[in-house]
Design an enzyme around this catalytic site. Structure first.
Site, short mmCIF file in Angstrom:
data_model
loop_
_atom_site.label_atom_id
_atom_site.label_comp_id
_atom_site.label_asym_id
_atom_site.label_seq_id
_atom_site.Cartn_x
_atom_site.Cartn_y
_atom_site.Cartn_z
N ASP A 25 25.69 52.27 33.12
CA ASP A 25 24.62 53.06 34.28
C ASP A 25 24.19 53.35 33.68
OD1 ASP A 25 28.05 53.46 34.11
OD2 ASP A 25 28.51 54.55 32.75
N GLY A 27 21.58 52.51 36.25
CA GLY A 27 20.96 53.51 37.78
C GLY A 27 21.11 51.91 38.49
N LYS A 28 22.22 51.16 37.93
CA LYS A 28 21.40 49.55 38.49
C LYS A 28 21.90 49.66 40.23
CE LYS A 28 25.26 48.01 36.38
NZ LYS A 28 24.90 49.17 35.29
N HIS A 53 29.00 52.67 40.83
CA HIS A 53 27.37 52.03 41.23
C HIS A 53 27.05 53.53 42.08
CE1 HIS A 53 27.51 47.78 39.61
NE2 HIS A 53 28.06 48.41 38.63
N THR A 243 33.15 45.17 26.61
CA THR A 243 34.18 45.00 28.54
C THR A 243 34.65 43.40 27.91
OG1 THR A 243 34.87 45.24 30.52
CG2 THR A 243 32.04 44.31 29.88
P1 GDP Z 1 25.15 52.11 37.57
O1 GDP Z 1 26.08 51.93 36.98
O2 GDP Z 1 23.88 51.07 36.83
O3 GDP Z 1 24.87 51.98 38.89
O4 GDP Z 1 24.80 53.33 37.18
P2 GDP Z 1 25.32 54.96 37.36
O5 GDP Z 1 25.81 55.05 39.13
O6 GDP Z 1 26.82 54.44 37.35
O7 GDP Z 1 25.10 55.96 37.27
C1 GDP Z 1 23.61 56.19 37.13
C2 GDP Z 1 23.43 58.03 37.30
O8 GDP Z 1 21.92 58.42 37.58
C3 GDP Z 1 23.53 58.17 38.91
O9 GDP Z 1 24.13 59.65 38.77
C4 GDP Z 1 22.71 58.10 39.64
O10 GDP Z 1 21.96 58.74 40.64
C5 GDP Z 1 21.73 58.53 38.40
N1 GDP Z 1 19.66 57.62 38.67
C6 GDP Z 1 19.15 56.27 38.95
N2 GDP Z 1 18.02 56.37 38.63
C7 GDP Z 1 17.97 57.51 38.26
C8 GDP Z 1 16.55 58.16 38.74
O11 GDP Z 1 16.04 57.39 38.00
N3 GDP Z 1 16.65 59.53 37.86
C9 GDP Z 1 17.96 60.47 38.38
N4 GDP Z 1 17.58 61.55 38.23
N5 GDP Z 1 18.94 59.79 38.54
C10 GDP Z 1 19.07 58.75 38.34
P1 IMO Z 2 28.70 50.20 35.57
O1 IMO Z 2 29.02 48.69 36.15
C1 IMO Z 2 29.28 51.63 31.22
C2 IMO Z 2 33.01 50.53 29.03
C3 IMO Z 2 33.91 51.39 28.66
C4 IMO Z 2 34.94 50.86 27.20
C5 IMO Z 2 34.28 49.19 27.58
C6 IMO Z 2 35.40 48.19 28.04
O2 IMO Z 2 29.18 51.16 35.87
O3 IMO Z 2 27.78 50.55 34.50
P2 IMO Z 2 36.90 48.07 30.36
O4 IMO Z 2 37.63 49.09 31.52
O5 IMO Z 2 35.98 47.73 31.14
O6 IMO Z 2 37.84 47.12 29.22
O7 IMO Z 2 36.12 49.04 29.57
O8 IMO Z 2 32.94 49.30 28.87
N1 IMO Z 2 32.61 50.45 30.47
C7 IMO Z 2 31.39 50.72 30.78
N2 IMO Z 2 30.37 51.72 30.56
N3 IMO Z 2 29.48 50.98 32.92
C8 IMO Z 2 30.13 49.80 33.56
O9 IMO Z 2 30.00 50.06 34.71
C9 IMO Z 2 30.78 50.07 32.23
N4 IMO Z 2 32.45 49.22 32.56
C10 IMO Z 2 33.34 49.48 31.71
O10 IMO Z 2 34.18 52.30 29.31
O11 IMO Z 2 34.19 51.36 26.94
MG MG Z 3 28.04 53.41 36.43
#
Ligand code: GDP
Ligand code: IMO
Ligand code: MG
Length: 467
Positions: A25, A27-28, A53, A243
């Site tokens: 999470d 910001g990928k 994502h 995970t």
């Molecule tokens: P990912 O799983 O790595 O793709 O990340 P997530 O989408 O789960 O969580 C990242 C959150 O941060 C999302 O709500 C994005 O829209 C937000 N985000 C990513 N980069 C930035 C940034 O530089 N600034 C702000 N304010 N939000 C960001």
């Molecule tokens: P992205 O790609 C954040 C965490 C779960 C739990 C652990 C095991 O959005 O970054 P699982 O269901 O994979 O067996 O859960 O891993 N987890 C994540 N946390 N971002 C993710 O993906 C995650 N995928 C699994 O919250 O702690």
């Molecule tokens: Mg995520």
């Protein structure tokens, strides 16, 4: 074009990997969106519907789970690959496709590996039963990820391609029932359901490793989309709080049929100057420590907690950031940075960026970083960066050799730096960034021997600064 110009560091790059150096999470999705003008092929190699994502296009949020984030560019004849290292839930893939279709996406270039493992309904049941582990809980996403990977290793897991041959599929399911006599499911029902789902995607199923290798020979530019994060890796992470796949550059490349030396550039995505974790497990730099962990796990969190936090201090979150109680500071930052899971809406635990873990991640995956979300900390007067762990015996550790060295009982040791950066969301060049931020970046670069290649200052692709 989403962005005006692409960074010159892409000049000699054909294969670019985007991976997270923390607990997911980071910001990928946003960073992938930034590179989506550049890439011709997007490929996922690990995980499944546990990923979420987020891409923000013209203020609108789009969240991908199993489908690669390049799907937003399908109309531009780009290829999107769900690779052989993934675990795929066909039911939720189709649901995701229908949501993406509503958002205007097409799927002409989507390809699903025939060798990817299937997540079947009984995997989700087992996940919910097995996610309790000894006295603690991992807090999985409950999407069947662990059991599907476990069946792969046990040589019991059907793949997407197995659905081509019903008799083979039946045999696999019979073996599962023998192995797990306690698992109650009706083979006929599973077959009927999966065959129906397969009919809808069968034209997309193929040998995706071959497609990727052929695309590379033809000169395509490939973006490998990491899921989860290094500290969640079953091989490199905080095992057993992790995970069931390996989201490092090694697992990612294996999951798309490439080798790490075919990758020209790996960018490590790092939240800065705070970081997050969803689910349970050690987090030495967490604001409020165990209190925060159990607060976030309570009732398995959910969107409800977001509304509670909003009602409680939505309007005075900035003031809360200056609270003497670090647990409260964490709650305020969660609200300001909107740190609630993209997949489960669970509240994300909040802590300071951990440079000990970062140094370790750099050692595994490489030195090139993208810092994300500093814009969410504009109201902080100073920041704390984790530079060590204090053990229960009072010793201080500043380096680790494995993610498993991050254990419960360690407390963060911090370096305090002045901050006060104000609004940086419109900054376009490094020179525009406040001096305090530039010196904090310099501090990270020298302490972790890293190159900060980019800084993200907002959720939209164009809010990206090249260093
Ligand atoms: P990912 O799983 O790595 O793709 O990340 P997530 O989408 O789960 O969580 C990242 C959150 O941060 C999302 O709500 C994005 O829209 C937000 N985000 C990513 N980069 C930035 C940034 O530089 N600034 C702000 N304010 N939000 C960001
Ligand atoms: P992205 O790609 C954040 C965490 C779960 C739990 C652990 C095991 O959005 O970054 P699982 O269901 O994979 O067996 O859960 O891993 N987890 C994540 N946390 N971002 C993710 O993906 C995650 N995928 C699994 O919250 O702690
Ligand atoms: Mg995520």
């Amino acid at each position: 074009m989403y962005v005006d110009s692409l960074p010159s560091f892409l000049n000699d790059v054909d294969v670019l990997a985007i991976v997270c150096y923390q607990w997911g999470d980071t910001g990928k999705g946003k960073v992938i969106d930034f590179f989506s003008d550049w890439a011709d092929v997007f490929a996922r190699g690990t995980g499944g519907p546990n990923a979420g994502h987020t891409l923000t296009v013209n203020g609108k949020k789009i969240i991908t789970h199993q489908i690669p984030s390049g799907i937003l560019r399908d109309k531009e004849r780009k290829t999107n690959i769900m690779g052989s290292g993934m675990v795929i839930d066909l039911e939720s893939s189709l649901k995701e496709m229908s949501e993406l279709r509503e958002a205007g996406c097409t799927f002409n270039g989507l390809r699903i590996s025939d060798r990817a493992q299937l997540i079947l309904p009984y995997h989700k049941v087992r996940d919910r039963l097995q996610s309790s582990m000894g006295s603690g809980e991992i807090g999985t996403t409950g999407r069947g990820i662990g059991p599907a990977y476990a069946d792969k290793i046990m040589r019991l897991g059907p793949t997407v391609g197995d659905l081509k041959d019903k008799s083979r599929f039946v045999k696999m399911l019979e073996k599962v029932q023998q192995q797990y006599p306690g698992t109650i499911f009706n083979i006929e029902e599973v077959i009927e359901q999966q065959s129906r789902l397969y009919e809808e995607i069968k034209d997309l199923v193929c040998d995706t490793d071959k497609i990727l290798q052929e695309s590379l020979k033809e000169g395509a530019r490939v973006l490998l989309e990491g899921a989860q994060g290094l500290l969640l890796s079953v091989d490199y992470g905080t095992y057993p709080y992790c995970t069931s796949s390996d989201p490092s550059i090694y697992g990612l490349t294996r999951g798309v049929g490439l080798t790490p030396d075919q990758v020209d550039l790996t960018l490590g995505i790092v939240k800065f100057p705070f970081m997050t974790r969803v689910g349970n497990g050690p987090f030495p730099t967490e604001f409020g420590g165990m209190k925060s962990e159990s607060y976030c796990a309570e009732g398995n969190g959910n969107a409800h907690k977001q509304s509670i936090e909003n009602a409680e201090f939505g309007s005075r979150a900035d003031e809360m950031l200056r609270s003497d109680d670090e647990f409260e500071r964490g709650r305020a930052l969660r609200l300001i940075a909107d740190e609630y899971g993209a997949t489960t809406r669970r509240p994300r635990r909040i802590g300071r960026t951990d440079l000990v873990a970062l140094k370790y991640a750099i050692g595994v995956n490489g030195p090139n970083l993208v810092l994300t979300k500093p814009d969410c900390t504009s109201e902080l007067e100073e920041i704390e960066l984790g530079v060590g762990y204090r053990t229960t015996s009072g010793e201080t550790i500043t380096e680790i050799t494995h993610g498993r060295d991050i254990t419960y009982g360690l407390e963060g040791v911090y370096e305090r730096l002045p901050w006060n950066i104000g609004d940086i969301s419109r900054c376009e060049r490094v020179e525009d960034l406040p001096e305090n931020m530039k010196s904090a970046m310099g501090y990270v670069a020298s302490r972790c021997k890293t190159n900060i290649k980019m800084v993200s200052v907002g959720p939209e692709a164009k809010q990206t600064i090249i260093n």
